[in-house]
Design an enzyme around this catalytic site. Structure first.
Site, PDB file in Angstrom:
ATOM      1  N   SER A 114      29.485  94.773  75.342  1.00 55.72           N
ATOM      2  CA  SER A 114      29.990  95.933  74.484  1.00 55.72           C
ATOM      3  C   SER A 114      29.805  95.561  73.179  1.00 55.72           C
ATOM      4  CB  SER A 114      31.380  96.309  75.044  1.00 55.72           C
ATOM      5  OG  SER A 114      32.247  95.481  74.538  1.00 55.72           O
ATOM      6  N   LEU A 129      38.518  70.235  69.922  1.00 52.44           N
ATOM      7  CA  LEU A 129      38.147  69.290  68.853  1.00 52.44           C
ATOM      8  C   LEU A 129      38.780  69.406  67.719  1.00 52.44           C
ATOM      9  CD1 LEU A 129      34.366  70.191  69.193  1.00 52.44           C
ATOM     10  CD2 LEU A 129      35.745  68.450  70.246  1.00 52.44           C
ATOM     11  N   ARG A 149      36.263  77.022  80.253  1.00 56.45           N
ATOM     12  CA  ARG A 149      36.085  78.379  80.083  1.00 56.45           C
ATOM     13  C   ARG A 149      34.999  79.164  80.050  1.00 56.45           C
ATOM     14  NH1 ARG A 149      40.770  77.961  77.211  1.00 56.45           N
ATOM     15  NH2 ARG A 149      39.922  78.268  75.172  1.00 56.45           N
ATOM     16  N   TYR A 187      22.565  75.455  67.251  1.00 58.08           N
ATOM     17  CA  TYR A 187      21.984  76.944  67.345  1.00 58.08           C
ATOM     18  C   TYR A 187      22.206  77.989  66.081  1.00 58.08           C
ATOM     19  CZ  TYR A 187      25.901  78.647  69.909  1.00 58.08           C
ATOM     20  OH  TYR A 187      27.449  78.935  70.190  1.00 58.08           O
ATOM     21  N   ARG A 215      41.336  86.508  61.847  1.00 56.82           N
ATOM     22  CA  ARG A 215      40.501  88.014  61.235  1.00 56.82           C
ATOM     23  C   ARG A 215      41.298  88.776  60.394  1.00 56.82           C
ATOM     24  NH1 ARG A 215      40.102  89.326  67.669  1.00 56.82           N
ATOM     25  NH2 ARG A 215      42.277  88.520  67.590  1.00 56.82           N
TER      26      ARG A 215
HETATM   27  P1  NAP Z   1      38.562  75.587  71.621  1.00 55.13           P
HETATM   28  O1  NAP Z   1      39.651  74.499  72.212  1.00 55.13           O
HETATM   29  O2  NAP Z   1      38.679  76.882  72.236  1.00 55.13           O
HETATM   30  O3  NAP Z   1      38.993  75.917  70.031  1.00 55.13           O
HETATM   31  C1  NAP Z   1      39.020  77.056  69.332  1.00 55.13           C
HETATM   32  C2  NAP Z   1      40.155  77.407  68.625  1.00 55.13           C
HETATM   33  O4  NAP Z   1      40.076  78.628  67.869  1.00 55.13           O
HETATM   34  C3  NAP Z   1      41.544  77.668  69.597  1.00 55.13           C
HETATM   35  O5  NAP Z   1      42.404  76.644  69.202  1.00 55.13           O
HETATM   36  C4  NAP Z   1      41.971  79.042  69.131  1.00 55.13           C
HETATM   37  O6  NAP Z   1      43.417  79.069  69.101  1.00 55.13           O
HETATM   38  C5  NAP Z   1      41.304  79.334  68.134  1.00 55.13           C
HETATM   39  N1  NAP Z   1      41.181  80.645  67.757  1.00 55.13           N
HETATM   40  C6  NAP Z   1      40.444  81.481  68.407  1.00 55.13           C
HETATM   41  N2  NAP Z   1      40.448  82.499  67.793  1.00 55.13           N
HETATM   42  C7  NAP Z   1      41.369  82.660  66.552  1.00 55.13           C
HETATM   43  C8  NAP Z   1      41.766  83.514  65.978  1.00 55.13           C
HETATM   44  N3  NAP Z   1      41.356  84.697  65.839  1.00 55.13           N
HETATM   45  N4  NAP Z   1      42.543  82.962  64.693  1.00 55.13           N
HETATM   46  C9  NAP Z   1      42.851  81.901  64.516  1.00 55.13           C
HETATM   47  N5  NAP Z   1      42.497  80.957  65.482  1.00 55.13           N
HETATM   48  C10 NAP Z   1      41.860  81.298  66.539  1.00 55.13           C
HETATM   49  O7  NAP Z   1      37.118  75.102  71.666  1.00 55.13           O
HETATM   50  P2  NAP Z   1      36.508  73.843  71.141  1.00 55.13           P
HETATM   51  O8  NAP Z   1      35.501  73.317  71.836  1.00 55.13           O
HETATM   52  O9  NAP Z   1      37.545  72.617  70.530  1.00 55.13           O
HETATM   53  O10 NAP Z   1      35.719  74.324  69.649  1.00 55.13           O
HETATM   54  C11 NAP Z   1      36.123  74.225  68.223  1.00 55.13           C
HETATM   55  C12 NAP Z   1      34.936  74.264  67.483  1.00 55.13           C
HETATM   56  O11 NAP Z   1      33.765  73.374  67.812  1.00 55.13           O
HETATM   57  C13 NAP Z   1      34.385  75.739  67.506  1.00 55.13           C
HETATM   58  O12 NAP Z   1      33.935  75.923  66.158  1.00 55.13           O
HETATM   59  C14 NAP Z   1      33.284  75.512  68.390  1.00 55.13           C
HETATM   60  O13 NAP Z   1      32.161  76.735  67.924  1.00 55.13           O
HETATM   61  C15 NAP Z   1      32.651  74.302  67.860  1.00 55.13           C
HETATM   62  N6  NAP Z   1      31.428  73.505  68.862  1.00 55.13           N
HETATM   63  C16 NAP Z   1      32.177  73.166  69.999  1.00 55.13           C
HETATM   64  C17 NAP Z   1      31.315  72.405  70.579  1.00 55.13           C
HETATM   65  C18 NAP Z   1      31.650  71.785  72.072  1.00 55.13           C
HETATM   66  O14 NAP Z   1      30.942  71.251  72.802  1.00 55.13           O
HETATM   67  N7  NAP Z   1      33.081  71.644  72.223  1.00 55.13           N
HETATM   68  C19 NAP Z   1      30.206  72.236  70.506  1.00 55.13           C
HETATM   69  C20 NAP Z   1      29.436  73.128  69.190  1.00 55.13           C
HETATM   70  C21 NAP Z   1      30.391  73.576  68.301  1.00 55.13           C
HETATM   71  P3  NAP Z   1      44.485  80.489  69.576  1.00 55.13           P
HETATM   72  O15 NAP Z   1      43.661  80.785  70.987  1.00 55.13           O
HETATM   73  O16 NAP Z   1      45.605  79.962  69.652  1.00 55.13           O
HETATM   74  O17 NAP Z   1      44.034  81.513  68.594  1.00 55.13           O
END
Ligand code: NAP
Length: 287
Positions: A110, A24, A204, A152, A72
């Protein structure tokens, strides 16, 4: 689904999207670029970010800076902001989108696994808010925070407890800073998305048949999942000056999913028409 805002709506703005190389974050970043913004995408995997940056530049003709940053780590976040300013002069908006999640019975986690999610989602977001906020306040520069939470965040949810705790914290951060930092012309808003297909959230988190078994579209009253452009439209509006008077708000975009879960009788949608007919006749006989 088309873009909603006028061309040039984000012209002159530099926007950082954490987690902007995938899912996203990438889709919202792409629309910011199409609207004229300069984009910084930041996360841990530099190779993924650099490929995304090349693709996004080719797709939109815009300028994208890819920065390795583990949110972090506060030093990483400060460097991300400094490098963005060095490249583009100033940062005008930050989309706190990066997150992590584990789907698991809580007792199987954990304490380290719990820490990992809280560190990314809650600590990572307040690291970015604090570093960027201090910078904007010192430079006397207006800014916009847009934080991605989940529905949530207010209901809580079993099986994703570290994420639920963290997103609730991010929502509190959003509302608190919206009030405290408004005097510095820093706005804070949040979006709570329902199900939007991405690899991170779906393949995933729910591998193989699980995704079919828990088909999210079936839980949504509109009986479909979200389109990325629908979310990008909302995010671009909240980043733009069109929303200059919107502050401290969380906007849900979930097709009605979370409200349905709270409705005691919502599952009656499974009752077939024939049964409704019988019930209606029975009611007429007794009245
Ligand atoms: P995603 O593609 O897995 O996006 C997560 C991103 O966070 C990845 O690009 C990852 O990149 C980055 N990330 C993780 N740990 C990090 C760290 N320590 N430092 C910096 N970057 C970090 O998943 P997504 O579905 O697009 O989710 C995007 C957002 O939408 C999230 O906040 C999620 O909670 C929210 N959301 C999604 C949905 C849905 O249905 N898709 C629904 C509700 C909310 P790296 O691995 O390169 O660090």
């Amino acid at each position: 689904m088309e873009g909603m805002l006028k061309p040039g709506s984000l012209e002159g703005k530099t926007i950082i999207v954490t987690g902007g190389g995938t899912g996203l974050g990438r889709s919202m970043g792409k629309y910011f670029l199409q609207l004229g913004a300069r984009l910084v995408i930041a996360s841990r995997k530099l190779d993924v970010l650099q490929q995304a940056a090349r693709d996004l530049e080719a797709e939109t003709g815009g300028k994208v800076l890819a920065l390795a940053c583990d949110i972090r780590k506060y030093e990483d976040v400060e460097k991300m902001i400094a490098d963005s300013e060095a490249a583009f002069g100033a940062v005008h908006g930050i989309l706190n989108n990066a997150a992590g999640n584990f789907i698991s019975p809580t007792e199987r986690l954990s304490h380290r696994a719990f820490d990992t999610i809280v560190d990314i989602v809650l600590k990572g977001t307040y690291n970015v808010a604090l570093a960027a906020g201090k910078n904007w306040i010192e430079r006397k520069q207006p800014g916009v925070f847009l934080n991605i939470v989940t529905t949530y965040a207010w209901t809580g949810s079993g099986y994703v407890v570290p994420s639920a705790c963290s997103k609730a914290g991010v929502l509190a951060l959003t509302r608190s800073l919206a009030v405290e930092w408004a005097k510095y012309k820093i706005r804070s808003n949040a979006i709570a998305p329902g199900p939007f297909p991405t690899e991170g959230a779906w393949s995933r988190l729910l591998p193989g048949d699980l995704a079919k078994k828990f088909d999210p579209a079936q839980r949504v009253p509109l009986k479909r999942v979200g389109e990325h452009q629908e979310l990008a439209n909302l995010a671009a509006y909240l980043m733009s000056d069109y929303s200059a008077y919107v502050n401290g708000e969380v906007i849900t975009i979930d097709g009605g999913e979370w409200l349905r879960s709270g409705g005691e009788f919502s599952d009656l949608e499974h009752i077939p028409d024939a049964l409704w007919d019988q019930m209606e006749k029975a009611r007429q006989r007794t009245s």
